[in-house]
Design a protein around this motif. Sequence first.
Motif, PDB file in Angstrom:
ATOM      1  N   ASN A  28       3.579  10.218  -7.510  1.00 30.10           N
ATOM      2  CA  ASN A  28       4.498  10.525  -8.605  1.00 30.10           C
ATOM      3  C   ASN A  28       3.752  10.789  -9.904  1.00 30.10           C
ATOM      4  OD1 ASN A  28       6.791  10.410  -7.041  1.00 30.10           O
ATOM      5  ND2 ASN A  28       7.294   8.307  -7.587  1.00 30.10           N
ATOM      6  N   ARG A  29       2.678  10.064 -10.159  1.00 30.07           N
ATOM      7  CA  ARG A  29       1.865  10.311 -11.364  1.00 30.07           C
ATOM      8  C   ARG A  29       1.265  11.715 -11.323  1.00 30.07           C
ATOM      9  NH1 ARG A  29      -0.775   4.560 -11.210  1.00 30.07           N
ATOM     10  NH2 ARG A  29       0.667   3.467 -12.573  1.00 30.07           N
ATOM     11  N   LEU A  30       0.733  12.085 -10.161  1.00 28.38           N
ATOM     12  CA  LEU A  30       0.159  13.417 -10.005  1.00 28.38           C
ATOM     13  C   LEU A  30       1.199  14.506 -10.250  1.00 28.38           C
ATOM     14  CD1 LEU A  30      -2.065  13.135  -6.812  1.00 28.38           C
ATOM     15  CD2 LEU A  30      -2.808  13.858  -9.071  1.00 28.38           C
ATOM     16  N   THR A  31       2.320  14.368  -9.589  1.00 23.56           N
ATOM     17  CA  THR A  31       3.378  15.364  -9.709  1.00 23.56           C
ATOM     18  C   THR A  31       3.901  15.438 -11.131  1.00 23.56           C
ATOM     19  OG1 THR A  31       3.984  15.033  -7.398  1.00 23.56           O
ATOM     20  CG2 THR A  31       5.631  16.064  -8.806  1.00 23.56           C
ATOM     21  N   ASN A  32       4.068  14.300 -11.775  1.00 23.01           N
ATOM     22  CA  ASN A  32       4.552  14.265 -13.147  1.00 23.01           C
ATOM     23  C   ASN A  32       3.596  14.990 -14.091  1.00 23.01           C
ATOM     24  OD1 ASN A  32       6.198  13.484 -15.369  1.00 23.01           O
ATOM     25  ND2 ASN A  32       4.789  11.794 -15.774  1.00 23.01           N
ATOM     26  N   GLY A  57      -9.613   8.446  -1.862  1.00 23.84           N
ATOM     27  CA  GLY A  57      -9.496   8.920  -0.494  1.00 23.84           C
ATOM     28  C   GLY A  57      -8.293   8.342   0.214  1.00 23.84           C
ATOM     29  N   SER A  58      -7.622   7.351  -0.379  1.00 24.02           N
ATOM     30  CA  SER A  58      -6.501   6.700   0.291  1.00 24.02           C
ATOM     31  C   SER A  58      -5.210   7.500   0.187  1.00 24.02           C
ATOM     32  CB  SER A  58      -6.281   5.304  -0.292  1.00 24.02           C
ATOM     33  OG  SER A  58      -5.920   5.396  -1.651  1.00 24.02           O
ATOM     34  N   LEU A  59      -5.096   8.365  -0.801  1.00 20.49           N
ATOM     35  CA  LEU A  59      -3.887   9.157  -0.982  1.00 20.49           C
ATOM     36  C   LEU A  59      -4.023  10.434  -0.169  1.00 20.49           C
ATOM     37  CD1 LEU A  59      -1.211   9.239  -2.467  1.00 20.49           C
ATOM     38  CD2 LEU A  59      -2.361  10.381  -4.348  1.00 20.49           C
ATOM     39  N   GLU A  60      -3.016  10.720   0.659  1.00 23.07           N
ATOM     40  CA  GLU A  60      -3.093  11.877   1.554  1.00 23.07           C
ATOM     41  C   GLU A  60      -3.238  13.185   0.780  1.00 23.07           C
ATOM     42  OE1 GLU A  60      -0.224  13.977   4.765  1.00 23.07           O
ATOM     43  OE2 GLU A  60      -0.450  11.810   4.913  1.00 23.07           O
ATOM     44  N   ASP A  61      -2.376  13.426  -0.179  1.00 25.83           N
ATOM     45  CA  ASP A  61      -2.450  14.623  -1.017  1.00 25.83           C
ATOM     46  C   ASP A  61      -2.789  14.188  -2.432  1.00 25.83           C
ATOM     47  OD1 ASP A  61      -1.730  16.377   1.057  1.00 25.83           O
ATOM     48  OD2 ASP A  61       0.379  15.896   0.773  1.00 25.83           O
ATOM     49  N   ASN A  62      -4.094  14.134  -2.749  1.00 26.70           N
ATOM     50  CA  ASN A  62      -4.518  13.594  -4.035  1.00 26.70           C
ATOM     51  C   ASN A  62      -4.766  14.662  -5.094  1.00 26.70           C
ATOM     52  OD1 ASN A  62      -6.897  14.494  -2.736  1.00 26.70           O
ATOM     53  ND2 ASN A  62      -8.136  13.130  -3.976  1.00 26.70           N
ATOM     54  N   ILE A  63      -4.273  15.886  -4.851  1.00 28.55           N
ATOM     55  CA  ILE A  63      -4.490  16.981  -5.801  1.00 28.55           C
ATOM     56  C   ILE A  63      -3.194  17.746  -6.007  1.00 28.55           C
ATOM     57  CG2 ILE A  63      -5.567  19.256  -6.070  1.00 28.55           C
ATOM     58  CD1 ILE A  63      -8.007  18.212  -4.727  1.00 28.55           C
ATOM     59  N   ARG A  64      -2.991  18.159  -7.266  1.00 23.99           N
ATOM     60  CA  ARG A  64      -1.962  19.135  -7.595  1.00 23.99           C
ATOM     61  C   ARG A  64      -2.672  20.224  -8.391  1.00 23.99           C
ATOM     62  NH1 ARG A  64      -0.285  15.784  -4.816  1.00 23.99           N
ATOM     63  NH2 ARG A  64       1.708  14.719  -4.794  1.00 23.99           N
ATOM     64  N   ASP A  65      -2.745  21.427  -7.841  1.00 23.97           N
ATOM     65  CA  ASP A  65      -3.337  22.567  -8.535  1.00 23.97           C
ATOM     66  C   ASP A  65      -2.235  23.359  -9.212  1.00 23.97           C
ATOM     67  OD1 ASP A  65      -5.940  22.045  -7.817  1.00 23.97           O
ATOM     68  OD2 ASP A  65      -5.973  23.433  -6.130  1.00 23.97           O
ATOM     69  N   VAL A  66      -2.395  23.595 -10.509  1.00 23.87           N
ATOM     70  CA  VAL A  66      -1.471  24.462 -11.242  1.00 23.87           C
ATOM     71  C   VAL A  66      -2.167  25.811 -11.339  1.00 23.87           C
ATOM     72  CG1 VAL A  66      -0.137  24.804 -13.338  1.00 23.87           C
ATOM     73  CG2 VAL A  66      -0.619  22.478 -12.545  1.00 23.87           C
ATOM     74  N   GLU A  67      -1.677  26.761 -10.555  1.00 28.13           N
ATOM     75  CA  GLU A  67      -2.266  28.091 -10.508  1.00 28.13           C
ATOM     76  C   GLU A  67      -1.540  28.997 -11.502  1.00 28.13           C
ATOM     77  OE1 GLU A  67      -1.815  29.220  -6.430  1.00 28.13           O
ATOM     78  OE2 GLU A  67      -3.474  27.947  -5.764  1.00 28.13           O
ATOM     79  N   PRO A 124       0.817  -1.228   0.000  1.00 29.88           N
ATOM     80  CA  PRO A 124       0.000   0.000   0.000  1.00 29.88           C
ATOM     81  C   PRO A 124       0.846   1.272   0.000  1.00 29.88           C
ATOM     82  CG  PRO A 124      -0.884  -1.560   1.559  1.00 29.88           C
ATOM     83  CD  PRO A 124       0.443  -2.113   1.100  1.00 29.88           C
ATOM     84  N   GLY A 125       1.934   1.278   0.728  1.00 30.83           N
ATOM     85  CA  GLY A 125       2.820   2.438   0.735  1.00 30.83           C
ATOM     86  C   GLY A 125       3.442   2.673  -0.617  1.00 30.83           C
ATOM     87  N   PHE A 126       3.825   1.622  -1.279  1.00 32.14           N
ATOM     88  CA  PHE A 126       4.424   1.728  -2.602  1.00 32.14           C
ATOM     89  C   PHE A 126       3.394   2.233  -3.615  1.00 32.14           C
ATOM     90  CE2 PHE A 126       6.148  -0.237  -6.557  1.00 32.14           C
ATOM     91  CZ  PHE A 126       7.334   0.477  -6.592  1.00 32.14           C
ATOM     92  N   THR A 127       2.163   1.785  -3.498  1.00 34.42           N
ATOM     93  CA  THR A 127       1.092   2.233  -4.388  1.00 34.42           C
ATOM     94  C   THR A 127       0.839   3.724  -4.231  1.00 34.42           C
ATOM     95  OG1 THR A 127       0.065   0.055  -4.260  1.00 34.42           O
ATOM     96  CG2 THR A 127      -1.319   1.850  -5.041  1.00 34.42           C
ATOM     97  N   SER A 128       0.844   4.229  -3.002  1.00 28.97           N
ATOM     98  CA  SER A 128       0.623   5.661  -2.808  1.00 28.97           C
ATOM     99  C   SER A 128       1.794   6.481  -3.343  1.00 28.97           C
ATOM    100  CB  SER A 128       0.358   5.982  -1.334  1.00 28.97           C
ATOM    101  OG  SER A 128       1.513   5.772  -0.562  1.00 28.97           O
ATOM    102  N   ILE A 129       2.999   5.957  -3.281  1.00 32.06           N
ATOM    103  CA  ILE A 129       4.161   6.644  -3.849  1.00 32.06           C
ATOM    104  C   ILE A 129       4.017   6.746  -5.367  1.00 32.06           C
ATOM    105  CG2 ILE A 129       6.631   6.413  -4.318  1.00 32.06           C
ATOM    106  CD1 ILE A 129       6.925   5.321  -1.459  1.00 32.06           C
ATOM    107  N   ILE A 130       3.594   5.665  -6.002  1.00 30.77           N
ATOM    108  CA  ILE A 130       3.399   5.669  -7.459  1.00 30.77           C
ATOM    109  C   ILE A 130       2.311   6.670  -7.842  1.00 30.77           C
ATOM    110  CG2 ILE A 130       2.561   4.294  -9.407  1.00 30.77           C
ATOM    111  CD1 ILE A 130       4.014   1.895  -8.134  1.00 30.77           C
ATOM    112  N   SER A 131       1.205   6.699  -7.104  1.00 27.91           N
ATOM    113  CA  SER A 131       0.119   7.642  -7.407  1.00 27.91           C
ATOM    114  C   SER A 131       0.574   9.082  -7.228  1.00 27.91           C
ATOM    115  CB  SER A 131      -1.085   7.363  -6.506  1.00 27.91           C
ATOM    116  OG  SER A 131      -1.613   6.090  -6.784  1.00 27.91           O
TER     117      SER A 131
END
Length: 190
Positions: A44-48, A157-167, A35-42
């Motif tokens: 990274n996808r968001l940030t990328n 809901g499982s990812l702590e920070d599930n949003i990246r806003d580009v302002e 589960p920790g590895f899955t959240s890291i991958i998610s």
Amino acid sequence: MIKYLINNRHCNGFTLVELMVTVAIMVIVLTVAVPGFTSIISANRLTNQANEWLSAFHLARTEAIKLNQNVRLCHSADGIQCSAAPAEGWLGWIVVPEIADPVVVASGIVNADQLILVSSSALSDQADIIRLSPQGLVRTAANAPLNATLRVCIASGSLEDNIRDVEVRSGGRARVVEANSGGTCEAPAN
């Protein structure tokens, strides 16, 4: 001699208990690590995706200044021309000069199976087009200042920070902000 060989065979293997303990420890470690590895991958996808879109914005701004003409960064479903984004979010984007027969400078696609890109109302009202002036300023079609946000999110809901806003701000600046929506991907504020 035969007795020595028989006793030696019993010392060279694993017992069933040792094997079961090893398997149990491996199961516990995998249960904790996956589960920790899955959240890291998610994350990274968001940030990328957010960084890719931010890079597209900087490219569009640079091209506008370099070419000394308006350049558009907009939603594109086909990678050729600008179009309004559907309700479910952006499918892709292009950077294109605002001339009669424009040539696409850059384009990108969104992995819609994993990520959702939605724009703020200010950007949606402009048909999902960001115009960058030759001075590097962000403007609307009527040449008014435009402040907008593009949200990259994972509906989880499982990812702590599930949003990246580009302002994106009218002065030509943009930044990425991390946030948590509680598992939803609603359109951001301007």
